[in-house]
Design an enzyme around this catalytic site. Structure first.
Site, PDB file in Angstrom:
ATOM      1  N   CYS A   2       0.820  -1.204   0.000  1.00  0.00           N
ATOM      2  CA  CYS A   2       0.000   0.000   0.000  1.00  0.00           C
ATOM      3  C   CYS A   2       0.857   1.259   0.000  1.00  0.00           C
ATOM      4  O   CYS A   2       2.053   1.215  -0.267  1.00  0.00           O
ATOM      5  CB  CYS A   2      -0.905  -0.015   1.231  1.00  0.00           C
ATOM      6  SG  CYS A   2      -1.782  -1.584   1.463  1.00  0.00           S
ATOM      7  N   ASP A 102      -2.420  -9.046   8.773  1.00  0.00           N
ATOM      8  CA  ASP A 102      -1.134  -8.962   9.454  1.00  0.00           C
ATOM      9  C   ASP A 102      -0.975  -7.617  10.161  1.00  0.00           C
ATOM     10  O   ASP A 102      -0.210  -7.492  11.114  1.00  0.00           O
ATOM     11  CB  ASP A 102       0.021  -9.202   8.479  1.00  0.00           C
ATOM     12  CG  ASP A 102      -0.063  -8.367   7.214  1.00  0.00           C
ATOM     13  OD1 ASP A 102      -1.060  -7.644   7.032  1.00  0.00           O
ATOM     14  OD2 ASP A 102       0.857  -8.451   6.387  1.00  0.00           O
ATOM     15  N   ILE A 289      11.301 -10.478 -19.633  1.00  0.00           N
ATOM     16  CA  ILE A 289      11.508  -9.396 -20.593  1.00  0.00           C
ATOM     17  C   ILE A 289      12.392  -9.889 -21.722  1.00  0.00           C
ATOM     18  O   ILE A 289      13.406 -10.553 -21.492  1.00  0.00           O
ATOM     19  CB  ILE A 289      12.188  -8.185 -19.913  1.00  0.00           C
ATOM     20  CG1 ILE A 289      11.307  -7.636 -18.788  1.00  0.00           C
ATOM     21  CG2 ILE A 289      12.489  -7.090 -20.930  1.00  0.00           C
ATOM     22  CD1 ILE A 289      12.007  -6.610 -17.917  1.00  0.00           C
TER      23      ILE A 289
END
Length: 670
Positions: A2, A102, A289
């Protein structure tokens, strides 16, 4: 994972919720699922959170309060991988939980252990925790620096954010490039506290700040990488230890309420992660990639590994045209200079993962730092052989020839051909590549920078930056391999993670987890005798890691030499249409005069040499890195200094309050 934003007011000032909204909108990419804020301590403290839902999706909203008194509050970014174990231990001690997240475990762990709780956490995290009983606010960052946390302080307030953009969303915060950054981290003398911006500091990995009721802060270290080497450990014991700890590290990171995937380059680190994932998961994606027909394209190895372990293979074909198109966006998100265009490719890869609706990937980041995987670890060992003379010097000369042929691609970044390693009086008592590289670039300070306008003084140089970062006597007491690992960890915190991990991943709302930076693994590796980290006779890096898994990896993989992740260079990018536009725009005389960072005449000289020297020239390779650093710094200046960070003071957020306050308001009919 976040994003978090915090404002701490001084002198009885109050937090404006719209400031929290503006900050949160600037880093919404870190948490697009929901947003919340709380006002504490008579509105003198504001906590804000933008959420990327991974665990306990339907609850676990933040800011979160303890479910008893409401006196403890937290905003948290990251994952705690042993939270279920701690939940059971804490329940045995009398704790009760309202969620399965958590985040709540951290609150209860702190309730029982105070600040000693921070050293008990195993994961990737940054959080701010308010203790209303003591009137203390704690700013905590994980031991490996995976999750960022920046702060700015004035006489009126302290402002914290997961990204500098969050702080710069408030126009009252001054915006300027840091001369300390230019004279240190830009040239490889990394300092975990220094950001690219004057007045903006970073919480150091393994540290926390305590801000008390008077608004005074104090810094505390709760974890430090140790090198308590067990000299009696055999090579077989070391391999057993690595296998045990790494399997646990991967297993911990597979816990999620959404699908967990992996990045796979085809090299040793990501292949091991893929192999260990396949023991516990059958349905996962492997992302890689590709660079077309370039020598940097190793996607064929990744495809073979994905097929071998049953992962669904996803390849991003990354051309230099698309890298040029995405450079400005990448520099905006990394908030630090870019040495190789590969950072842009990682940004694009994360975007692909996001477009497919995924949220979580495991990565191999940290393995080169922890297991001594960069070419310069071998180079330093060769230097030590050359210094001995006699037969050892003869063997060293042979290895030096082989090394140059084997590591050509990483020259100019991870090693240099012409470095004055043989001189006496090295900072840490031995010839170490990173300080030598920094000193070499540091000689350019007076030529490259507009020193008077930047306020650069004679003692502003990489050498002094190195001296300030480490206890010199303690470094001299370490084995040279471990001393170089310690310096390389600073590089991880300050360059690798912002440019190749957290910032380019979270720009696309992707959470990437790093098994090689598991706390238990780091502590275990610190006990391994340094001689096990390389097989110098065969120029094999990360030897104990390689030998631990060589029988589990497919036969074809044992013979390859995988280079550190890099893309085609800046000169190649400059030959694309958009690349020419970028270098023309940002490195023009007017643009350089506008930013007041680089001297136009010297940049013009570098550009001339860059375009005329042979591609095989070691000097041209160094200049290529300088050109990329210069270009990306110019982009950062334009996007984050000259222009205002995009934000909205009307960004919608939910006002969250402790349960006890909500119940009281309901009882009073409010």
């Amino acid at each position: 994972m976040c994003g978090i934003n915090i404002i701490v007011k001084k002198k009885n000032n109050l937090v404006d919720p719209q400031d929290l909204a503006a900050m949160s909108s600037a880093i919404e990419h870190r948490g697009p699922d929901e947003a919340g804020f709380s006002l504490l301590n008579d509105n003198s403290i504001g906590l804000a959170h933008v959420r990327l839902s991974i665990l306990d999706i339907h609850s676990g909203q933040q800011p979160m309060f303890d479910n008893k008194s409401g006196e403890l509050a937290i905003v948290f970014n990251g994952e705690i991988y042993d939270h279920e174990i701690w939940r059971k231990k804490l329940e045995a001690k009398g704790s009760s939980f309202a969620t399965k997240s958590d985040t709540e475990v951290i609150i209860e762990l702190y309730r029982h252990y105070g600040t000693d709780a921070f050293a008990k956490l195993n994961g990737e995290f940054a959080f701010m925790l308010w203790d209303g009983r003591k009137k203390n606010l704690y700013a905590v960052r994980d031991y490996a620096g995976v999750k960022p946390l920046f702060f700015y302080e004035s006489d009126q307030e302290m402002i914290f954010s997961s990204e500098v953009k969050g702080i710069f969303a408030l126009p009252r915060v001054p915006r300027k490039i840091s001369k300390d950054y230019l004279c240190g981290p830009l040239f490889g003398a990394f300092s975990p506290a220094i950001s690219a911006f004057e007045g903006i500091q970073s919480i150091k990995p393994g540290h926390f700040l305590c801000i008390n009721a008077e608004g005074k802060k104090s810094e505390h270290r709760y974890w430090q990488q140790s090198y308590d080497v067990d000299q009696s450990m055999t090579f077989e014991d070391a391999k057993k230890l690595v296998r045990e700890k790494l399997q646990k590290a991967v297993s911990r990171r597979l816990v999620a309420d959404v699908k967990v995937n992996t990045y796979l380059s085809g090299g040793l680190d990501s292949s091991i992660v893929c192999a260990l994932m396949s023991r516990e998961r059958q349905d996962f994606n492997a992302y890689t990639i590709g660079f077309g027909d370039s020598v940097y394209d190793e996607s064929h190895l990744a495809r073979q590994m994905a097929d071998h372990y049953g992962a669904k293979f996803n390849k991003l074909d990354c051309s230099m045209d698309t890298i040029a198109d995405n450079l400005e966006r990448t520099a905006y998100h990394t908030e630090s200079a870019i040495a190789n265009p590969g950072a842009v490719a990682k940004m694009q890869l994360s975007e692909l993962v996001h477009q497919q609706g995924e949220k979580v990937c495991l990565t191999g980041e940290g393995a080169d730092e922890v297991f001594a995987g960069y070419p310069y670890f071998k180079l330093e060992a060769i230097w030590r052989m050359l210094k001995q003379g006699g037969e050892e010097r003869k063997q060293g000369l042979e290895l030096w020839k082989k090394f140059q042929a084997k590591e050509t691609r990483s020259e100019g970044i991870h090693w240099n051909r012409k470095v004055d390693w043989s001189r006496p009086n090295h900072i840490y008592g031995y010839a170490a590549f990173m300080p030598l590289r920094s000193e070499e670039y540091g000689n350019l300070i007076q030529k490259l920078f507009q020193t008077k306008k930047l306020g650069i003084m004679a003692n502003d140089n990489p050498e002094n930056c190195f001296k300030s970062q480490f206890d010199i006597e303690a470094m001299k007491a370490l084995d040279p391999i471990n001393a170089s690992k310690e310096m390389t960890l600073n590089q991880l915190y300050c360059y690798m993670i912002p440019n190749l991990a957290d910032r380019v991943e979270m720009a696309n709302s992707i959470e990437c987890r790093t098994p090689f930076l598991d706390r238990e693994l780091l502590e275990a590796v610190g006990t391994i005798p340094p001689k096990y980290f390389m097989d110098l006779a065969n120029l094999r890096e990360k030897y104990v890691l390689f030998d631990s898994y060589k029988d589990e990896l497919p036969q074809f993989h044992r013979k390859i030499h995988k280079h550190p992740f890099m893309s085609p260079d800046w000169l190649t990018l400059s030959k694309t249409h958009r690349g020419r536009e970028l270098f023309g725009e940002y490195l023009s005389q007017s643009a350089l005069q506008q930013s007041e960072i680089f001297k136009p005449k010297f940049v013009a000289l570098l550009k001339f040499l860059w375009n005329t020297l042979p591609r095989t020239s070691g000097l041209r390779k160094k200049i290529d890195t300088l050109m990329g650093l210069t270009l990306s710094m110019q982009v950062i200046h334009k996007k984050l200094i000259e222009n205002t960070v995009p934000h909205s003071r009307d960004f919608k957020m939910i006002h969250r309050k402790p349960k006890v306050i909500i119940e009281g308001e309901m009882a009073n009919g409010r």
